[in-house]
Design an enzyme around this catalytic site. Structure first.
Site, mmCIF file in Angstrom:
data_model
loop_
_atom_site.group_PDB
_atom_site.id
_atom_site.type_symbol
_atom_site.label_atom_id
_atom_site.label_comp_id
_atom_site.label_asym_id
_atom_site.label_seq_id
_atom_site.Cartn_x
_atom_site.Cartn_y
_atom_site.Cartn_z
ATOM 1 N N GLU A 107 0.857 -1.180 0.000
ATOM 2 C CA GLU A 107 0.000 0.000 0.000
ATOM 3 C C GLU A 107 0.893 1.228 0.000
ATOM 4 O OE1 GLU A 107 -1.525 -0.838 3.744
ATOM 5 O OE2 GLU A 107 -2.675 -2.517 2.966
ATOM 6 N N TYR A 119 8.126 1.840 -7.219
ATOM 7 C CA TYR A 119 7.446 0.538 -7.269
ATOM 8 C C TYR A 119 7.110 0.141 -8.709
ATOM 9 C CZ TYR A 119 7.024 1.332 -2.240
ATOM 10 O OH TYR A 119 7.309 1.572 -0.928
HETATM 11 C C1 LIG Z 1 10.416 6.257 -1.491
HETATM 12 C C2 LIG Z 1 11.853 6.227 -0.963
HETATM 13 C C3 LIG Z 1 12.031 5.017 -0.052
HETATM 14 C C4 LIG Z 1 12.809 6.114 -2.158
HETATM 15 O O1 LIG Z 1 14.131 6.021 -1.628
HETATM 16 P P1 LIG Z 1 15.395 6.651 -2.418
HETATM 17 O O2 LIG Z 1 16.606 6.069 -1.796
HETATM 18 O O3 LIG Z 1 15.280 8.123 -2.462
HETATM 19 O O4 LIG Z 1 15.114 6.063 -3.867
HETATM 20 P P2 LIG Z 1 16.186 5.727 -5.004
HETATM 21 O O5 LIG Z 1 17.270 6.757 -4.996
HETATM 22 O O6 LIG Z 1 16.552 4.306 -4.903
HETATM 23 O O7 LIG Z 1 15.289 5.984 -6.308
HETATM 24 C C5 LIG Z 1 14.517 4.915 -6.833
HETATM 25 C C6 LIG Z 1 13.405 5.460 -7.712
HETATM 26 O O8 LIG Z 1 12.421 6.115 -6.921
HETATM 27 C C7 LIG Z 1 11.824 7.159 -7.715
HETATM 28 N N1 LIG Z 1 12.070 8.428 -7.054
HETATM 29 C C8 LIG Z 1 12.896 8.664 -5.986
HETATM 30 N N2 LIG Z 1 12.825 9.950 -5.632
HETATM 31 C C9 LIG Z 1 11.943 10.536 -6.470
HETATM 32 C C10 LIG Z 1 11.413 11.842 -6.588
HETATM 33 N N3 LIG Z 1 11.794 12.831 -5.765
HETATM 34 N N4 LIG Z 1 10.476 12.068 -7.530
HETATM 35 C C11 LIG Z 1 10.069 11.096 -8.361
HETATM 36 N N5 LIG Z 1 10.539 9.821 -8.303
HETATM 37 C C12 LIG Z 1 11.456 9.561 -7.370
HETATM 38 C C13 LIG Z 1 12.491 7.103 -9.076
HETATM 39 O O9 LIG Z 1 11.718 6.215 -9.866
HETATM 40 C C14 LIG Z 1 13.832 6.482 -8.732
HETATM 41 O O10 LIG Z 1 14.424 5.842 -9.817
HETATM 42 P P3 LIG Z 1 15.467 6.654 -10.740
HETATM 43 O O11 LIG Z 1 16.539 7.140 -9.821
HETATM 44 O O12 LIG Z 1 15.934 5.613 -11.710
HETATM 45 O O13 LIG Z 1 14.701 7.771 -11.357
HETATM 46 C C15 LIG Z 1 12.186 7.556 -0.221
HETATM 47 O O14 LIG Z 1 11.852 8.648 -1.046
HETATM 48 C C16 LIG Z 1 11.490 7.711 1.122
HETATM 49 O O15 LIG Z 1 11.927 7.199 2.136
HETATM 50 N N6 LIG Z 1 10.368 8.453 1.130
HETATM 51 C C17 LIG Z 1 9.657 8.748 2.381
HETATM 52 C C18 LIG Z 1 9.045 7.489 2.966
HETATM 53 C C19 LIG Z 1 8.184 6.766 1.957
HETATM 54 O O16 LIG Z 1 7.428 7.389 1.223
HETATM 55 N N7 LIG Z 1 8.264 5.425 1.952
HETATM 56 C C20 LIG Z 1 7.454 4.595 1.077
HETATM 57 C C21 LIG Z 1 6.161 4.312 1.747
HETATM 58 S S1 LIG Z 1 5.134 3.247 0.769
#
Ligand SMILES: CC(C)(COP(=O)(O)OP(=O)(O)OC[C@H]1O[C@@H](n2cnc3c(N)ncnc32)[C@H](O)[C@@H]1OP(=O)(O)O)[C@@H](O)C(=O)NCCC(=O)NCCS
Length: 151
Positions: A107, A119
Site C-alpha cells: 500500500e 514501485y
Molecule cells: C520512497 C523512498 C524510499 C525512495 O528512496 P530513495 O533512496 O530516495 O530512492 P532511489 O534513490 O533508490 O530511487 C529509486 C526510484 O524512486 C523514484 N524516485 C525517488 N525519488 C523521487 C522523486 N523525488 N520524484 C520522483 N521519483 C522519485 C524514481 O523512480 C527512482 O528511480 P530513478 O533514480 O531511476 O529515477 C524515499 O523517497 C522515502 O523514504 N520516502 C519517504 C518514505 C516513503 O514514502 N516510503 C514509502 C512508503 S510506501
C-alpha cells in the site's frame, strides 16, 4: 562515496529506525511497539541500510506462503536519491522469494509519487485504491501488486 551496507535489522537498531520513521512519516509513523511486534513475528524480514555506522534506511516484508506484503520502506531525507531505496526494495523482494513468495502487494499513499515511481519501475502495477485509508489527512491508499521471480 561508498554505498550504504544492507543488513538485517536488529532490536538495537529500533531507536534509530523509529527516529527515521518519525522524520519520514510524521503523524502516521509506526510506534516503537509496532516495530517490536513486527520483529517478534517469524515471517517478517527487515533490513537496514547503514552508512558508516549510521542507519539511513530500513524496510520490511511479510511472507505468508506464496504471498508477500511490503510492510514499510524508508530512506533518510538526506540520503534519498542515491539508489538506497531501490536496493532495499530489491533486497526485500529477494528475501521474500527466498522465503517462498511468488507475488507481493503493498500500500502506498496516493500522493506519494516518488514511491509509486520506484514501485512501478520494479514491476508493480496498481490493482486497487482504498479511499481515505490514511488518517489523519483523508489520503487514499493505492494498492500495488507484483509477480516475483528469482533474481
Ligand atoms: C520512497 C523512498 C524510499 C525512495 O528512496 P530513495 O533512496 O530516495 O530512492 P532511489 O534513490 O533508490 O530511487 C529509486 C526510484 O524512486 C523514484 N524516485 C525517488 N525519488 C523521487 C522523486 N523525488 N520524484 C520522483 N521519483 C522519485 C524514481 O523512480 C527512482 O528511480 P530513478 O533514480 O531511476 O529515477 C524515499 O523517497 C522515502 O523514504 N520516502 C519517504 C518514505 C516513503 O514514502 N516510503 C514509502 C512508503 S510506501
Amino acid at each position: 562515496m561508498p554505498e550504504p551496507v544492507l543488513r538485517p535489522l536488529r532490536w538495537w537498531d529500533l531507536e534509530a529506525v523509529h527516529a527515521l520513521e518519525q522524520e519520514l512519516f510524521g503523524a502516521t509513523a509506526w510506534s516503537p511497539e509496532t516495530f517490536w511486534g513486527e520483529l517478534a513475528q517469524p515471517n517478517r524480514r527487515y533490513l537496514v541500510a547503514e552508512d558508516d555506522g549510521v542507519v539511513v534506511g530500513y524496510g520490511g516484508v511479510m511472507v505468508t506462503g506464496a504471498d508477500a506484503d511490503v510492510q514499510t520502506l524508508g530512506v533518510a531525507a538526506a540520503g534519498q536519491g542515491r539508489g538506497t531505496g531501490r536496493r532495499l526494495l530489491q533486497a526485500l523482494l529477494g528475501a521474500a522469494v527466498g522465503a517462498g513468495a511468488t507475488r507481493t502487494v503493498l500500500e502506498v499513499r496516493a500522493d506519494n509519487a516518488a514511491a509509486q515511481a520506484l514501485y512501478r519501475s520494479e514491476g508493480f502495477d496498481q490493482i486497487a485504491r482504498r479511499p481515505r485509508y490514511y488518517q489523519p489527512g483523508d489520503v487514499d491508499a493505492v494498492i500495488m501488486r507484483a509477480t516475483l521471480r528469482p533474481r
